[in-house]
Write a protein that holds these residues in place. Structure first.
Motif, PDB file in Angstrom:
ATOM      1  N   ALA A  36       0.835  -1.201   0.000  1.00 56.45           N
ATOM      2  CA  ALA A  36       0.000   0.000   0.000  1.00 56.45           C
ATOM      3  C   ALA A  36       0.876   1.260   0.000  1.00 56.45           C
ATOM      4  N   ARG A  90      -6.174   0.990  -4.851  1.00 59.01           N
ATOM      5  CA  ARG A  90      -6.376  -0.398  -5.319  1.00 59.01           C
ATOM      6  C   ARG A  90      -6.825  -0.419  -6.775  1.00 59.01           C
ATOM      7  N   SER A  99       4.650  -0.991 -10.358  1.00 56.46           N
ATOM      8  CA  SER A  99       5.968  -1.633 -10.428  1.00 56.46           C
ATOM      9  C   SER A  99       7.041  -0.668 -10.932  1.00 56.46           C
ATOM     10  N   ARG A 108      12.763   2.836  -3.135  1.00 52.99           N
ATOM     11  CA  ARG A 108      12.840   1.678  -2.231  1.00 52.99           C
ATOM     12  C   ARG A 108      13.598   2.046  -0.952  1.00 52.99           C
ATOM     13  N   ASP A 139       9.710  -7.772   0.235  1.00 50.95           N
ATOM     14  CA  ASP A 139      11.113  -7.807   0.684  1.00 50.95           C
ATOM     15  C   ASP A 139      11.219  -7.610   2.198  1.00 50.95           C
ATOM     16  N   ILE A 140      10.175  -7.976   2.926  1.00 46.23           N
ATOM     17  CA  ILE A 140      10.189  -7.772   4.384  1.00 46.23           C
ATOM     18  C   ILE A 140      11.086  -8.806   5.062  1.00 46.23           C
ATOM     19  N   ARG A 188       3.238  -8.401 -13.379  1.00 45.63           N
ATOM     20  CA  ARG A 188       3.667  -7.590 -12.241  1.00 45.63           C
ATOM     21  C   ARG A 188       4.703  -8.353 -11.391  1.00 45.63           C
TER      22      ARG A 188
HETATM   23  O1  C5P Z   1       1.013  -6.145  -2.471  1.00 49.52           O
HETATM   24  P1  C5P Z   1       0.549  -5.165  -3.506  1.00 49.52           P
HETATM   25  O2  C5P Z   1       0.030  -5.821  -4.751  1.00 49.52           O
HETATM   26  O3  C5P Z   1      -0.397  -4.141  -3.000  1.00 49.52           O
HETATM   27  O4  C5P Z   1       1.884  -4.380  -3.901  1.00 49.52           O
HETATM   28  C1  C5P Z   1       1.864  -3.372  -4.868  1.00 49.52           C
HETATM   29  C2  C5P Z   1       3.245  -3.219  -5.489  1.00 49.52           C
HETATM   30  O5  C5P Z   1       4.145  -2.679  -4.536  1.00 49.52           O
HETATM   31  C3  C5P Z   1       3.918  -4.498  -5.970  1.00 49.52           C
HETATM   32  O6  C5P Z   1       3.508  -4.829  -7.290  1.00 49.52           O
HETATM   33  C4  C5P Z   1       5.393  -4.115  -5.930  1.00 49.52           C
HETATM   34  O7  C5P Z   1       5.750  -3.394  -7.092  1.00 49.52           O
HETATM   35  C5  C5P Z   1       5.463  -3.147  -4.766  1.00 49.52           C
HETATM   36  N1  C5P Z   1       5.991  -3.712  -3.522  1.00 49.52           N
HETATM   37  C6  C5P Z   1       7.354  -3.779  -3.362  1.00 49.52           C
HETATM   38  N2  C5P Z   1       7.887  -4.174  -2.156  1.00 49.52           N
HETATM   39  C7  C5P Z   1       7.082  -4.508  -1.145  1.00 49.52           C
HETATM   40  C8  C5P Z   1       5.687  -4.468  -1.296  1.00 49.52           C
HETATM   41  C9  C5P Z   1       5.168  -4.082  -2.518  1.00 49.52           C
HETATM   42  O8  C5P Z   1       8.090  -3.489  -4.293  1.00 49.52           O
HETATM   43  N3  C5P Z   1       7.615  -4.858   0.031  1.00 49.52           N
END
Ligand code: C5P
Length: 230
Positions: A36, A90, A99, A108, A139-140, A188
């Motif tokens: 988000a 959303r 992306s 990032r 990437d958590i 994606r």
């Molecule tokens: O999880 P969600 O589909 O909402 O994530 C949206 C976008 O955020 C992903 O397609 C990705 O590009 C990016 N994202 C990321 N690193 C994260 C979470 C999401 O790059 N930790």
């Protein structure tokens, strides 16, 4: 119990948002949806008229983004520039271009810092009831919180992920809806995986495959992993 940090990564359609929220609600933890934040960054750039192809301008805009993440798992909200953008981000329009913003390395770096600050605030018990946080994304487990108490990669095979997203977006899984979902899910994931490795588990990360599981079954498995680690 000392505060617990649960990190959950996975591709789109793996069910990670649903599961992460449910785990947080069940255990009384905060919930952070890092995807988000990338979506909010994308919305903010478009809102400010920033050209998404201009990497420096995008990075500058995101560094100045006035973003508030409300981390209540029962009512998570995304507020930016005093606007509630929880639903707006959303949209298919944001999903189609997020992306591009998320592969900007300056972006990032900035969002990683903000995510770590959210996690640290919960870890040190400075906020809520000090019981901890579930953070989910791509990437958590590897970059944002590799030191998390619990690290889970939630996977599902391609067919399961496509079917879930098609049902979620269009209410059914006929051929046309599956085709429309392909870009959102497969393209994606391909783009996102150029900057973070969420398709295979890193060392010490527990893989949970939800392909053949109902939500409740996946939830039980994940809660078991969390309990074992505490
Ligand atoms: O999880 P969600 O589909 O909402 O994530 C949206 C976008 O955020 C992903 O397609 C990705 O590009 C990016 N994202 C990321 N690193 C994260 C979470 C999401 O790059 N930790």
């Amino acid at each position: 119990d000392r505060p617990v940090v649960v990190a959950i990564d996975g591709p789109s359609g793996s069910g990670k948002s649903t599961i992460a929220r449910r785990v947080a609600a069940k255990l009384g933890l905060a919930y952070l949806d890092t995807g988000a934040m990338y979506r909010a960054a994308t919305w903010w750039c478009e809102h400010r008229g920033v050209d998404l192809d201009d990497d420096d301008a995008v990075a500058d805009a995101v560094r100045a983004m006035p973003l508030i993440m409300v981390t209540d798992p029962l009512f998570p909200q995304v507020v930016c520039d005093d606007q509630d953008i929880t639903e707006t981000i959303r949209s298919a329009a944001i999903t189609a271009v997020v992306s591009a913003v998320a592969t900007n390395l300056e972006v990032r770096g900035e969002l990683k810092q903000r995510q770590r600050a959210e996690i640290d605030a919960e870890r040190t018990g400075g906020r809520s009831d000090g019981r901890g946080i579930v953070a989910e994304g791509r990437d958590i487990t590897t970059v944002v919180a590799p030191d998390a108490d619990v690290r889970i990669l939630l996977t599902a095979d391609e067919d399961a992920r496509l079917a879930r997203r098609a049902r979620e977006r269009h209410g059914s899984v006929d051929a046309a809806h599956l085709a429309a979902t392909r870009d959102e899910v497969l393209r994606r994931d391909r783009d996102d995986s150029t900057v973070s490795a969420f398709l295979t588990a890193a060392d010490g990360v527990t893989t949970v495959d939800s392909s053949r599981l109902e939500v409740e079954e996946t939830l039980d498995l994940v809660l078991g992993v969390v309990e074992d680690a505490r």
